[in-house]
Design a protein around this motif. Structure first.
Motif, PDB file in Angstrom:
ATOM      1  N   ALA A  86       8.954   4.924  -1.345  1.00  0.00           N
ATOM      2  CA  ALA A  86       8.887   4.533  -2.761  1.00  0.00           C
ATOM      3  C   ALA A  86       7.944   5.469  -3.514  1.00  0.00           C
ATOM      4  O   ALA A  86       8.260   5.982  -4.588  1.00  0.00           O
ATOM      5  CB  ALA A  86       8.412   3.085  -2.875  1.00  0.00           C
ATOM      6  N   TYR A  87       6.776   5.731  -2.918  1.00  0.00           N
ATOM      7  CA  TYR A  87       5.801   6.649  -3.539  1.00  0.00           C
ATOM      8  C   TYR A  87       6.440   8.031  -3.690  1.00  0.00           C
ATOM      9  O   TYR A  87       6.373   8.664  -4.750  1.00  0.00           O
ATOM     10  CB  TYR A  87       4.549   6.731  -2.659  1.00  0.00           C
ATOM     11  CG  TYR A  87       3.439   7.581  -3.232  1.00  0.00           C
ATOM     12  CD1 TYR A  87       3.463   8.969  -3.158  1.00  0.00           C
ATOM     13  CD2 TYR A  87       2.345   6.989  -3.861  1.00  0.00           C
ATOM     14  CE1 TYR A  87       2.460   9.755  -3.690  1.00  0.00           C
ATOM     15  CE2 TYR A  87       1.314   7.768  -4.382  1.00  0.00           C
ATOM     16  CZ  TYR A  87       1.387   9.149  -4.299  1.00  0.00           C
ATOM     17  OH  TYR A  87       0.379   9.920  -4.834  1.00  0.00           O
ATOM     18  N   LEU A  88       7.091   8.493  -2.618  1.00  0.00           N
ATOM     19  CA  LEU A  88       7.717   9.826  -2.629  1.00  0.00           C
ATOM     20  C   LEU A  88       8.742   9.945  -3.746  1.00  0.00           C
ATOM     21  O   LEU A  88       8.747  10.913  -4.513  1.00  0.00           O
ATOM     22  CB  LEU A  88       8.384  10.072  -1.274  1.00  0.00           C
ATOM     23  CG  LEU A  88       9.243  11.332  -1.125  1.00  0.00           C
ATOM     24  CD1 LEU A  88       8.384  12.586  -1.232  1.00  0.00           C
ATOM     25  CD2 LEU A  88      10.009  11.312   0.209  1.00  0.00           C
ATOM     26  N   LEU A  89       9.614   8.923  -3.872  1.00  0.00           N
ATOM     27  CA  LEU A  89      10.652   8.977  -4.907  1.00  0.00           C
ATOM     28  C   LEU A  89      10.033   8.915  -6.301  1.00  0.00           C
ATOM     29  O   LEU A  89      10.454   9.628  -7.212  1.00  0.00           O
ATOM     30  CB  LEU A  89      11.647   7.837  -4.712  1.00  0.00           C
ATOM     31  CG  LEU A  89      12.627   8.026  -3.543  1.00  0.00           C
ATOM     32  CD1 LEU A  89      13.368   6.732  -3.239  1.00  0.00           C
ATOM     33  CD2 LEU A  89      13.640   9.140  -3.856  1.00  0.00           C
ATOM     34  N   LEU A  90       9.003   8.109  -6.461  1.00  0.00           N
ATOM     35  CA  LEU A  90       8.401   7.954  -7.798  1.00  0.00           C
ATOM     36  C   LEU A  90       7.555   9.161  -8.188  1.00  0.00           C
ATOM     37  O   LEU A  90       7.578   9.608  -9.328  1.00  0.00           O
ATOM     38  CB  LEU A  90       7.522   6.691  -7.821  1.00  0.00           C
ATOM     39  CG  LEU A  90       8.235   5.347  -7.919  1.00  0.00           C
ATOM     40  CD1 LEU A  90       7.252   4.220  -7.633  1.00  0.00           C
ATOM     41  CD2 LEU A  90       8.872   5.161  -9.290  1.00  0.00           C
ATOM     42  N   LEU A  94       4.880  13.315  -0.689  1.00  0.00           N
ATOM     43  CA  LEU A  94       4.396  12.301   0.269  1.00  0.00           C
ATOM     44  C   LEU A  94       2.922  12.025  -0.039  1.00  0.00           C
ATOM     45  O   LEU A  94       2.169  12.943  -0.352  1.00  0.00           O
ATOM     46  CB  LEU A  94       4.559  12.820   1.701  1.00  0.00           C
ATOM     47  CG  LEU A  94       5.999  12.895   2.229  1.00  0.00           C
ATOM     48  CD1 LEU A  94       6.021  13.651   3.557  1.00  0.00           C
ATOM     49  CD2 LEU A  94       6.579  11.485   2.392  1.00  0.00           C
ATOM     50  N   PRO A  95       2.501  10.769   0.012  1.00  0.00           N
ATOM     51  CA  PRO A  95       1.118  10.443  -0.344  1.00  0.00           C
ATOM     52  C   PRO A  95       0.154  10.758   0.801  1.00  0.00           C
ATOM     53  O   PRO A  95       0.544  10.762   1.967  1.00  0.00           O
ATOM     54  CB  PRO A  95       1.176   8.930  -0.577  1.00  0.00           C
ATOM     55  CG  PRO A  95       2.269   8.451   0.333  1.00  0.00           C
ATOM     56  CD  PRO A  95       3.286   9.557   0.336  1.00  0.00           C
ATOM     57  N   THR A  96      -1.118  10.972   0.446  1.00  0.00           N
ATOM     58  CA  THR A  96      -2.150  11.006   1.490  1.00  0.00           C
ATOM     59  C   THR A  96      -2.360   9.555   1.935  1.00  0.00           C
ATOM     60  O   THR A  96      -1.868   8.621   1.289  1.00  0.00           O
ATOM     61  CB  THR A  96      -3.483  11.526   0.907  1.00  0.00           C
ATOM     62  OG1 THR A  96      -3.893  10.595  -0.120  1.00  0.00           O
ATOM     63  CG2 THR A  96      -3.320  12.918   0.317  1.00  0.00           C
ATOM     64  N   THR A 102      -3.705   2.930  -1.859  1.00  0.00           N
ATOM     65  CA  THR A 102      -3.874   2.513  -3.258  1.00  0.00           C
ATOM     66  C   THR A 102      -2.550   2.043  -3.851  1.00  0.00           C
ATOM     67  O   THR A 102      -2.476   0.987  -4.488  1.00  0.00           O
ATOM     68  CB  THR A 102      -4.423   3.693  -4.090  1.00  0.00           C
ATOM     69  OG1 THR A 102      -5.651   4.136  -3.503  1.00  0.00           O
ATOM     70  CG2 THR A 102      -4.646   3.290  -5.541  1.00  0.00           C
ATOM     71  N   PHE A 103      -1.475   2.790  -3.577  1.00  0.00           N
ATOM     72  CA  PHE A 103      -0.156   2.434  -4.106  1.00  0.00           C
ATOM     73  C   PHE A 103       0.302   1.093  -3.530  1.00  0.00           C
ATOM     74  O   PHE A 103       0.733   0.193  -4.248  1.00  0.00           O
ATOM     75  CB  PHE A 103       0.846   3.541  -3.767  1.00  0.00           C
ATOM     76  CG  PHE A 103       2.259   3.258  -4.210  1.00  0.00           C
ATOM     77  CD1 PHE A 103       3.239   2.918  -3.285  1.00  0.00           C
ATOM     78  CD2 PHE A 103       2.608   3.319  -5.554  1.00  0.00           C
ATOM     79  CE1 PHE A 103       4.544   2.660  -3.686  1.00  0.00           C
ATOM     80  CE2 PHE A 103       3.912   3.070  -5.967  1.00  0.00           C
ATOM     81  CZ  PHE A 103       4.879   2.729  -5.035  1.00  0.00           C
ATOM     82  N   SER A 104       0.169   0.945  -2.213  1.00  0.00           N
ATOM     83  CA  SER A 104       0.615  -0.299  -1.555  1.00  0.00           C
ATOM     84  C   SER A 104      -0.175  -1.489  -2.071  1.00  0.00           C
ATOM     85  O   SER A 104       0.378  -2.557  -2.334  1.00  0.00           O
ATOM     86  CB  SER A 104       0.443  -0.187  -0.035  1.00  0.00           C
ATOM     87  OG  SER A 104       1.218   0.859   0.473  1.00  0.00           O
ATOM     88  N   THR A 105      -1.482  -1.282  -2.273  1.00  0.00           N
ATOM     89  CA  THR A 105      -2.320  -2.382  -2.791  1.00  0.00           C
ATOM     90  C   THR A 105      -1.894  -2.759  -4.208  1.00  0.00           C
ATOM     91  O   THR A 105      -1.796  -3.941  -4.544  1.00  0.00           O
ATOM     92  CB  THR A 105      -3.803  -1.968  -2.764  1.00  0.00           C
ATOM     93  OG1 THR A 105      -4.152  -1.598  -1.433  1.00  0.00           O
ATOM     94  CG2 THR A 105      -4.703  -3.093  -3.260  1.00  0.00           C
ATOM     95  N   THR A 106      -1.596  -1.737  -5.017  1.00  0.00           N
ATOM     96  CA  THR A 106      -1.135  -2.006  -6.396  1.00  0.00           C
ATOM     97  C   THR A 106       0.156  -2.823  -6.368  1.00  0.00           C
ATOM     98  O   THR A 106       0.286  -3.832  -7.066  1.00  0.00           O
ATOM     99  CB  THR A 106      -0.888  -0.683  -7.147  1.00  0.00           C
ATOM    100  OG1 THR A 106      -2.093   0.061  -7.176  1.00  0.00           O
ATOM    101  CG2 THR A 106      -0.384  -0.937  -8.563  1.00  0.00           C
ATOM    102  N   ILE A 107       1.100  -2.410  -5.520  1.00  0.00           N
ATOM    103  CA  ILE A 107       2.373  -3.134  -5.441  1.00  0.00           C
ATOM    104  C   ILE A 107       2.103  -4.562  -4.946  1.00  0.00           C
ATOM    105  O   ILE A 107       2.586  -5.542  -5.515  1.00  0.00           O
ATOM    106  CB  ILE A 107       3.358  -2.426  -4.498  1.00  0.00           C
ATOM    107  CG1 ILE A 107       3.741  -1.039  -5.061  1.00  0.00           C
ATOM    108  CG2 ILE A 107       4.596  -3.274  -4.254  1.00  0.00           C
ATOM    109  CD1 ILE A 107       4.458  -1.047  -6.389  1.00  0.00           C
TER     110      ILE A 107
END
Ligand code: SDX
Length: 427
Positions: A86-90, A94-96, A102-107
């Protein structure tokens, strides 16, 4: 730079620039064709039409290649996670580890829905198809999240994107719970995105729910396989709705409605129903004959694809995942053997070989989802859950594309020429 394309029409010559992408077919830029020639192009089903430029997903149908931001689906399915994809597509990269956390926590922090949204479910009959509920409830989200509907504000676009990706599993689980008459479960922020969905779906308030790690992994992989797929029908629907300036919640609801069709995302439900109707391998020849019979509307569901004229790489991963789930759950559904036999017979039949009809992503998914415990009616809901990531990423790309304008195709008119009105007494 490729030489321009030339068109000879009514004794005149016209030139149109040819544009190249990073990989894949070039495109002929015909944006000025109507103004210059007075003619339209004709391409029902858009078999030869590129509707936009995109950097998200690349498909080579002849080679059976599927890349998301350059990464092969097989590698992502084996090594990545749905949140990472999801992060990659958005975001494009690829995220660190920290970025992913941070992204997963936000979601995670957006997984709860407005408490009043639960009231929408009670308006549906208990036997309503969960996709009908998804269309209605997701469309209603814009009534609750007005503060993230200004599509020209990048901050609001980001919040709406996170809300949609985060809340779609909660709404999907609620649709299932409503259909079986069980109470809704609130999200549990201590669980992964996919683990949280499994608990909201199969857990009950009366006792703790243990997420099965093998099922969580398989489900997460299935979400990856369904995340995005270039300009398919439902993604094109989301882009077309978004091109009018409609808010993102309404656009995703439009995508869900389109995905429901049995020719598209509804094929996973139709494919399992077909396997159940066939039942045993002995009856396969009868159905192969029906699929080949021009006078019979029956088609092999889960077979064929507009783009793939080779094996859908997602079906390859899906077939492997069937065995993993069967082993993890110690189940064995004879329909899997029927599916394997059906594939083998079809891929050795001249009709399917000549028309390059191979299993697609929907052929095996139902066998896995059924083994995990989902009713057939939930299969397309799961497809929509995962594809929301792709739809949101494509919607964001469309909104920020300087070329984008409201989509408004033309037509070849075949109706009557002008004629005078005849009052009813003279007809
Ligand atoms: C998805 O676009 C995407 O990327 C979609 C998707 C995604 O991730 O978003 O990949 C998800 O929608 C996968 C497809 C799921 N649908 C099905 O499995 C339904 C069964 N398949 C078909 O109906 C069909 O193959 C389509 C809709 C998928 C593709 O249709 P096309 O490209 O418009 O091709 P067509 O209908 O013109 O078929 C070409 C020929 C026809 O024969 P002729 O008229 O040329 O003689 O192949 C035949 C069709 O009759 N054919 C089939 C068949 N699919 C096509 N014959 C029997 N069984 C089939 N499944």
């Amino acid at each position: 730079m490729t030489d321009p394309a030339t068109l000879a029409l009514d004794g005149k010559g016209f030139e149109y620039p040819v544009m190249s992408g990073t990989i894949g077919p070039d495109v002929i830029d015909i944006r000025k064709l109507y103004a210059q020639t007075g003619d339209f192009t004709y391409d029902p089903g858009f078999t030869s039409t590129a509707s936009c430029r995109s950097a998200l997903t690349y498909i080579d149908g002849d080679e059976g290649v599927l890349l998301h931001r350059g990464y092969a689906i097989g590698e992502l399915a084996e090594q990545s996670s749905f949140m990472e994809v999801a992060y990659l597509l958005l975001r494009g990269e690829l995220p660190t580890a920290d970025e992913l956390k941070t992204f997963s926590t936000t979601i995670t922090r957006h997984t709860m829905v407005h408490e009043q949204l639960a009231a929408f479910f009670r308006g549906f009959r208990r036997d309503a198809h969960p996709m009908a509920i998804m269309c209605g409830v997701v469309g209603a989200l814009s009534a609750f999240y007005h503060d993230s509907t200004d599509i020209h504000d990048p901050v609001q676009r980001t919040i709406a994107s996170h809300r949609l990706i985060a809340k779609i599993p909660t709404i999907a689980a609620m649709a299932y719970k409503y259909s079986v008459g069980q109470p809704f479960l609130y999200p549990d922020n201590s669980l992964s995105y996919t683990g949280n969905f499994l608990r909201m779906t199969f857990g009950v308030p009366a006792e703790p729910y243990e997420v099965n790690p093998a099922v969580e992994k398989a489900m997460d992989r299935i979400f990856i396989l369904h995340a995005d797929h270039e300009q398919n029908a439902s993604t094109s629907t989301v882009r077309l709705a978004g091109s009018s300036g409609a808010n993102p919640f309404a656009c995703i609801a439009a995508g869900i409605a389109c995905l429901w069709g049995p020719a598209h995302g509804g094929a996973n439900e139709a494919a399992l129903n077909m396997l159940r109707e066939i039942g045993t391998p002995e009856r396969i020849p009868e159905y192969i004959a029906r699929a080949k019979d021009k006078n019979d509307p029956f088609r092999l569901m889960g077979f064929g694809h507009r783009v793939y004229k080779n094996y859908d790489p997602r079906a390859t991963v899906m077939q492997k995942t069937v065995r993993e789930v069967f082993d993890a759950l110690k189940v064995n559904d004879p329909l899997f053997e029927t599916a394997l036999r059906l594939e083998e017979i079809a891929l050795n039949d001249e009709y399917f070989v000549e028309k390059k009809l191979f299993p697609n992503v929907d052929f095996y998914s139902g066998v896995i989802l059924s083994a995990i415990g989902f009713p057939t009616s939930m299969f397309t809901v799961l497809f929509a859950l995962a594809r929301t990531v792709g739809w949101v990423a494509q919607w964001n790309e469309m909104i920020t594309d300087p070329d984008q304008k409201i989509g408004r195709p033309r037509q070849l008119y075949t109706g009557p020429t002008q004629r005078p009105y005849v009052p009813v007494g003279q007809r």
